[in-house]
Design a protein around this motif. Structure first.
Motif, PDB file in Angstrom:
ATOM      1  N   PHE A  27       0.834  -1.202   0.000  1.00 37.36           N
ATOM      2  CA  PHE A  27       0.000   0.000   0.000  1.00 37.36           C
ATOM      3  C   PHE A  27       0.869   1.253   0.000  1.00 37.36           C
ATOM      4  CE2 PHE A  27      -3.250  -2.717   2.452  1.00 37.36           C
ATOM      5  CZ  PHE A  27      -3.529  -3.394   1.286  1.00 37.36           C
ATOM      6  N   PHE A  28       1.962   1.184   0.742  1.00 34.73           N
ATOM      7  CA  PHE A  28       2.879   2.328   0.769  1.00 34.73           C
ATOM      8  C   PHE A  28       3.452   2.539  -0.642  1.00 34.73           C
ATOM      9  CE2 PHE A  28       7.164   4.072   1.748  1.00 34.73           C
ATOM     10  CZ  PHE A  28       6.743   5.276   2.301  1.00 34.73           C
ATOM     11  N   SER A  29       3.719   1.436  -1.333  1.00 34.22           N
ATOM     12  CA  SER A  29       4.274   1.556  -2.685  1.00 34.22           C
ATOM     13  C   SER A  29       3.277   2.202  -3.636  1.00 34.22           C
ATOM     14  CB  SER A  29       4.691   0.181  -3.216  1.00 34.22           C
ATOM     15  OG  SER A  29       3.565  -0.550  -3.665  1.00 34.22           O
ATOM     16  N   PHE A  30       1.981   2.100  -3.308  1.00 31.64           N
ATOM     17  CA  PHE A  30       0.946   2.696  -4.153  1.00 31.64           C
ATOM     18  C   PHE A  30       0.967   4.226  -4.098  1.00 31.64           C
ATOM     19  CE2 PHE A  30      -2.234  -1.081  -3.748  1.00 31.64           C
ATOM     20  CZ  PHE A  30      -1.490  -1.776  -4.669  1.00 31.64           C
ATOM     21  N   LYS A  33       5.332   7.219  -7.205  1.00 34.31           N
ATOM     22  CA  LYS A  33       6.416   6.519  -7.899  1.00 34.31           C
ATOM     23  C   LYS A  33       7.626   6.390  -6.983  1.00 34.31           C
ATOM     24  CE  LYS A  33       5.051   8.134 -12.465  1.00 34.31           C
ATOM     25  NZ  LYS A  33       5.348   9.047 -13.556  1.00 34.31           N
ATOM     26  N   ARG A  34       7.833   7.451  -6.182  1.00 33.49           N
ATOM     27  CA  ARG A  34       8.997   7.442  -5.310  1.00 33.49           C
ATOM     28  C   ARG A  34       8.858   6.361  -4.231  1.00 33.49           C
ATOM     29  NH1 ARG A  34       9.929  10.472  -0.616  1.00 33.49           N
ATOM     30  NH2 ARG A  34      12.132  10.519  -0.026  1.00 33.49           N
ATOM     31  N   THR A  35       7.653   6.257  -3.641  1.00 32.04           N
ATOM     32  CA  THR A  35       7.491   5.248  -2.588  1.00 32.04           C
ATOM     33  C   THR A  35       7.595   3.840  -3.171  1.00 32.04           C
ATOM     34  OG1 THR A  35       5.082   5.289  -2.794  1.00 32.04           O
ATOM     35  CG2 THR A  35       6.058   6.718  -1.113  1.00 32.04           C
ATOM     36  N   LYS A  36       7.126   3.675  -4.411  1.00 33.27           N
ATOM     37  CA  LYS A  36       7.268   2.359  -5.031  1.00 33.27           C
ATOM     38  C   LYS A  36       8.746   2.023  -5.218  1.00 33.27           C
ATOM     39  CE  LYS A  36       6.169  -0.372  -9.087  1.00 33.27           C
ATOM     40  NZ  LYS A  36       5.713  -0.355 -10.480  1.00 33.27           N
ATOM     41  N   GLN A  96      -2.141  -9.190 -13.012  1.00 31.42           N
ATOM     42  CA  GLN A  96      -1.417  -7.935 -12.867  1.00 31.42           C
ATOM     43  C   GLN A  96      -1.014  -7.697 -11.416  1.00 31.42           C
ATOM     44  OE1 GLN A  96      -4.301  -5.371 -14.595  1.00 31.42           O
ATOM     45  NE2 GLN A  96      -3.389  -5.446 -16.634  1.00 31.42           N
ATOM     46  N   LEU A  97      -1.942  -8.023 -10.538  1.00 31.49           N
ATOM     47  CA  LEU A  97      -1.644  -7.829  -9.117  1.00 31.49           C
ATOM     48  C   LEU A  97      -0.503  -8.748  -8.688  1.00 31.49           C
ATOM     49  CD1 LEU A  97      -2.697  -6.054  -6.924  1.00 31.49           C
ATOM     50  CD2 LEU A  97      -4.382  -7.782  -6.347  1.00 31.49           C
ATOM     51  N   ASN A  99       1.833  -9.863 -10.584  1.00 37.20           N
ATOM     52  CA  ASN A  99       3.054  -9.307 -11.171  1.00 37.20           C
ATOM     53  C   ASN A  99       3.574  -8.126 -10.357  1.00 37.20           C
ATOM     54  OD1 ASN A  99       3.031 -11.117 -13.218  1.00 37.20           O
ATOM     55  ND2 ASN A  99       2.257  -9.724 -14.775  1.00 37.20           N
ATOM     56  N   TYR A 100       2.639  -7.308  -9.904  1.00 36.19           N
ATOM     57  CA  TYR A 100       3.039  -6.124  -9.150  1.00 36.19           C
ATOM     58  C   TYR A 100       3.719  -6.539  -7.846  1.00 36.19           C
ATOM     59  CZ  TYR A 100       2.790  -1.544  -6.954  1.00 36.19           C
ATOM     60  OH  TYR A 100       3.123  -0.367  -6.352  1.00 36.19           O
ATOM     61  N   GLU A 103       7.037  -7.860  -8.376  1.00 40.33           N
ATOM     62  CA  GLU A 103       8.005  -6.802  -8.657  1.00 40.33           C
ATOM     63  C   GLU A 103       8.470  -6.137  -7.370  1.00 40.33           C
ATOM     64  OE1 GLU A 103       7.969  -2.779 -11.436  1.00 40.33           O
ATOM     65  OE2 GLU A 103       6.173  -3.982 -11.220  1.00 40.33           O
TER      66      GLU A 103
ATOM     67  N   ASP B 156       2.065  11.497  -7.355  1.00 41.09           N
ATOM     68  CA  ASP B 156       2.444  11.616  -8.767  1.00 41.09           C
ATOM     69  C   ASP B 156       1.822  10.468  -9.555  1.00 41.09           C
ATOM     70  OD1 ASP B 156       3.853   9.583  -7.712  1.00 41.09           O
ATOM     71  OD2 ASP B 156       5.843  10.356  -8.196  1.00 41.09           O
ATOM     72  N   ASP B 176       2.376  -5.231 -17.924  1.00 32.29           N
ATOM     73  CA  ASP B 176       1.089  -5.596 -17.348  1.00 32.29           C
ATOM     74  C   ASP B 176       1.098  -5.336 -15.849  1.00 32.29           C
ATOM     75  OD1 ASP B 176       1.647  -9.196 -17.361  1.00 32.29           O
ATOM     76  OD2 ASP B 176       2.938  -7.510 -16.897  1.00 32.29           O
ATOM     77  N   MET B 178       0.213  -2.560 -12.550  1.00 29.82           N
ATOM     78  CA  MET B 178      -1.037  -2.287 -11.863  1.00 29.82           C
ATOM     79  C   MET B 178      -1.932  -1.303 -12.591  1.00 29.82           C
ATOM     80  SD  MET B 178      -1.379  -3.997  -9.189  1.00 29.82           S
ATOM     81  CE  MET B 178      -2.578  -3.040  -8.299  1.00 29.82           C
TER      82      MET B 178
END
Lengths: 657, 190
Positions: A27-30, A33-36, A96-97, A99-100, A103, B156, B176, B178
């Motif tokens: 959730f933090f990664s969401f 872009k920086r937190t991801k 997709q989830l 994969n995310y 990652e 962002d 592919d 999110m």
């Protein structure tokens, strides 16, 4: 909480992330872009990953995607679940989830499970389309359709398209008329577990290719188990190494084997040396035990020594009389203990005397190999202490067991495995001033591209080349096999233990070198024309489909003036041979003392056929072997010998003198 | 955990003077400085623990007088706590805090982050860790949007029109990723 004017200092993020569960990290990664990026790179995520036991992403048949992970941040394991919803394509969203998350945690998706009867045919098709191109380590299929055979086609399609690399667990319960040809599986498995095996046929057991086969709730009876044992004792070798099968009745292993047996002493119940030493008695009854988490488990059964030196163990646990197991002792593969999920590549390079072998295990994560020493570029050494064990090697020729110590290293490579192995072999060859002598390849374990890479890496000449791999049911790979045979570079001996489809053909004129020995274990694809053309000193053909008429044809052709490109042919025909009907014409019986005398044979001219009975003392310690045949004198003065051994009526010899 | 808080006044023999970035001087008991690894090392290096050594004021250029006041309050409260060790029984990853700590850290985020930086500069691990745990406790169980608010993260990424949950547009993610997931406004019953 009041909104502040500054961001959480980066110095604190490590500490804060360390306190997060995997969900909170996602959730933090969401957030941005920086937190991801922080989540992907910060070291505390690795810490979280280490504690992460598993992370599942799945969907149900409605609209929800479930996320669940188990981890043990302290000492106990906890499980956390979350439901998400999507208005989109559920399958694609789940993929997709996954994969995310893969990652974020730098971890591949390892498992895929599907309860297939929750979906209709079209939905199953969509699911398999989304997941088929993503190989996973483990695949689990569940679903009870025992009363609905209309869905069998869908089930077949799923099984054909799944992409498991190591383990397949089939908890499906299809209708009893369901059948599936396991040769259609995309990959060769380590473990195949079938929970409801009532639809598994005896033929499937004979054909299934995997290392470990588990069949529960089968309809087989003890007679089937015994038949399997008898077939193995008669020479059949399965494509699996172990099989555990739950029969539909209790088993009495003592009635599954026939013949004289020896009771092994308790201390010897696992001793290969003792089993080999008991030869010619083949049956070695044992009673043993092992420890598991429930305590001591007792078992009994037989180690069976086959005449070719292979040993199989059959047995049952003392408390589970319906479950029998059948295990092959695979000596030649030098099976070492490894962690359950480590995939072994049967691909090695051997220096003289086989004193050093290299195994490459599945590529570890980048972070783990970066910690390893790398004395040769691209080759990673996790430690410097080889594991040492004692190896009993039984030599049938010398009729004795020798003891050697074996030192093993497991190395890893961040490069492609073929070039890594090549590099290591070259390095050792350089150190020991010794050229590589043998190149062995189990080609069916690799796809065509991998085989191409391997052959490119190992194109330099070697003394011996050994090719194994069973593709009897898959002619689509024949082109790859042809390419391998064309590109191999054996200088002396080529051992072809491969088992291609019966329509496979190869022109031996394409070999790069003229060989001393060509040994073909499964010769059903060899034609008379192959025999007429092949160039080598000694040609050994086992399990051919040729008949006595073909053998006679060869003899007749030679007598008519044709001279083969080999000097010795040993061929196992598909029927018994009567050498006396393979030659026509007047003959002389040689006296026993003259049966090897060239002078006498020449002296008998113009009679060309010299019948003899002879013998030789086997250096295998099995005593004297008797044989009979003909020395045939041709009008140009050349002599050829044809013969059969008195105890091997299917094997004919044809030798140029 | 709570400790007795005996009231002691610093005396010239057992204290040092620190000077905040805005020039305010604070008299600090040497016993309190033991909780700060930065100050403890400085005192040891200059032998300020000896009575015969002249103790010059220690400038703390990164810390304001308000932060210093807050830190001294922390040090005073934990004066008799055992020495901090990351894995000792006093360290907990749980998100429960003693009442005093909750009141002490009931401050705006910007002050909290400044205090965090000060605790990091002075190397006061118990304070640093406690603030991190407080921050984590404020994030746990929250949506990405709520986390953004708590941590003042500038967004962002695009938000889902219905739920406000972000849709990643990170070009570095796999094709592919999110970005194509959208969440329904009213999930159907399971």
């Amino acid at each position: 909480m009041e909104k502040g004017g500054t961001e959480l200092p980066i110095v604190a993020l490590n500490e804060v992330l360390k306190l997060f569960t995997p969900f909170e990290i996602i959730f933090f990664s969401f957030c941005s872009k920086r937190t991801k990026s922080i989540c992907q790179s910060i070291r505390t995520v690795t810490k979280s990953k280490e504690a992460l036991y598993n992370f599942s992403v799945w969907m149900n048949s409605v609209y929800a995607i479930y996320l669940q992970f188990s981890y043990f941040p302290t000492t106990s394991t906890s499980r956390h679940s979350l439901h998400l919803y999507t208005s989109d394509n559920l399958t694609l969203a789940t993929r997709q989830l996954a994969n995310y998350i893969s990652e974020i945690f730098h971890e591949k998706v390892n498992g895929f499970s599907l309860e297939w009867n929750q979906y209709n045919g079209k939905e199953n098709q969509i699911i398999m389309d989304v997941f088929r191109n993503h190989p996973v380590r483990d695949f689990l299929l569940t679903g009870d359709t025992s009363n609905d055979s209309s869905k069998n086609d869908v089930l077949t399609s799923i099984l054909k398209n799944l992409n498991a690399k190591e383990t397949m667990t089939l908890q499906i319960n299809p209708s009893s008329d369901f059948s599936f040809d396991f040769s259609q599986l995309k990959n060769s498995l380590e473990t195949l577990e079938v929970s409801f095996s009532h639809w598994i046929t005896f033929q499937q057991i004979l054909n299934i290719k995997c290392q470990n086969l588990y069949l529960q709730k089968s309809n087989f009876l003890q007679a089937d188990f015994k038949l399997l044992i008898d077939k193995w004792r008669d020479g059949w070798t399965p494509n699996w190494e172990t099989m555990t099968i739950e029969l539909n009745e209790d088993i009495d292993v003592d009635t599954c084997v026939e013949g004289e047996y020896i009771d092994l002493e308790p201390e010897n119940y696992k001793s290969k040396k003792v089993v080999c030493g008991n030869f010619p008695i083949q049956l070695n009854r044992f009673e043993g035990y092992f420890e598991n988490e429930w305590g001591t488990v007792f078992m009994h059964g037989y180690h069976i020594l086959r005449s070719d030196g292979m040993i199989a163990s059959i047995g049952i646990l003392d408390e589970e009389y319906r479950v029998g197991w059948f295990q092959l002792w695979v000596f030649n593969l030098e099976k070492c203990s490894e962690s359950k999920h480590t995939k072994r590549n049967k691909f090695w390079s051997v220096l003289p005397h086989g004193f050093l072998k290299m195994f490459y295990s599945r590529k570890p994560t980048k972070s783990s190999w970066e910690k390893m020493a790398q004395p040769i570029e691209g080759i990673h050494f996790p430690n410097w202490n080889p594991s040492v064990d004692t190896v009993h090697t039984y030599s049938w020729l010398a009729s004795e067991t020798t003891l050697t110590t074996r030192h093993s290293f497991h190395l890893y490579t961040s490069e492609n495995l073929a070039s890594g192995t090549r590099k290591m072999a070259d390095y050792i060859s350089e150190i020991f001033h010794e050229e590589e002598n043998l190149f062995a390849l189990d080609w069916s374990r690799y796809n065509s591209k991998e085989n191409q890479l391997i052959m490119d890496a190992f194109c330099n000449p070697v003394q011996d080349f050994q090719l194994t791999g069973d593709t009897l049911n898959d002619s689509s790979k024949n082109d790859v096999l042809t390419s391998i045979l064309k590109n191999q570079n054996a200088k002396e001996t080529m051992t072809l233990w491969m088992n291609p489809t019966s329509d496979f053909s190869f022109d031996f004129g394409q070999f790069k070198n003229s060989l001393e020995i060509l040994d073909i274990a499964y010769s059903h694809w060899i034609t008379i024309q192959n025999i007429l053309d092949v160039k080598c000193e000694k040609l050994y053909l086992h399990k051919s489909k040729l008949l006595q008429a073909d053998f006679k044809l060869l003899i007749d052709k030679w007598r008519d003036g044709w001279t083969p490109n080999w000097k010795t042919l040993s061929i196992e025909l598909n029927e018994d041979i009567d050498v006396d009907t393979c030659v026509e014409g007047e003959y002389i019986d040689l006296e026993p003392e003259n049966y090897k005398s060239k002078k006498v044979v020449c002296g008998n001219y113009p009679i060309q056929l010299n019948r003899y009975k002879g013998f030789f003392d086997s250096n295998c310690g099995t005593g004297t072997t008797f044989k009979h045949g003909y020395h045939i004198l041709r009008s140009d003065g050349r002599i050829a010998t044809i013969e059969t051994l008195d105890d091997k009526y299917r094997v004919g010899w044809f030798q140029m003198r | 955990m709570s400790c007795e808080e005996p009231t002691t006044s610093p005396t010239p023999e057992n204290n040092i003077t620190v000077v905040s970035s805005d020039g305010k001087e604070f008299l600090l008991d040497l016993k309190l400085t033991e909780q700060s690894e930065t100050l403890a090392r400085l005192i040891s290096n200059f032998e300020y623990d000896r009575t015969d050594v002249k103790k010059d004021p220690v400038p703390l250029g990164n810390i304001t007088s308000a932060q210093m006041q807050k830190i001294i309050e922390w040090l005073q409260h934990h004066r008799y706590y055992p020495k901090w060790e990351q894995n000792d029984i006093h360290y907990s990853t749980s998100f429960t805090f003693e009442t005093w700590v909750e009141e002490y850290l009931n401050i705006p985020n910007n002050e909290m982050f400044e205090l965090l930086n000060a605790a990091n500069y002075l190397n006061i691990p118990r304070l640093f860790s406690t603030i991190c745990r407080i921050m984590a406790s404020r994030i746990t169980g929250k949506s990405a949007e709520q986390i953004r608010t708590v941590l003042n993260i500038k967004t962002d990424v695009k938000n889902d029109v219905y739920t406000g949950i972000p849709i990643q547009e990170d070009s570095s993610s796999s094709e592919d990723g999110m970005s194509e997931i959208s969440l329904s406004p009213s999930p159907p019953p399971i």
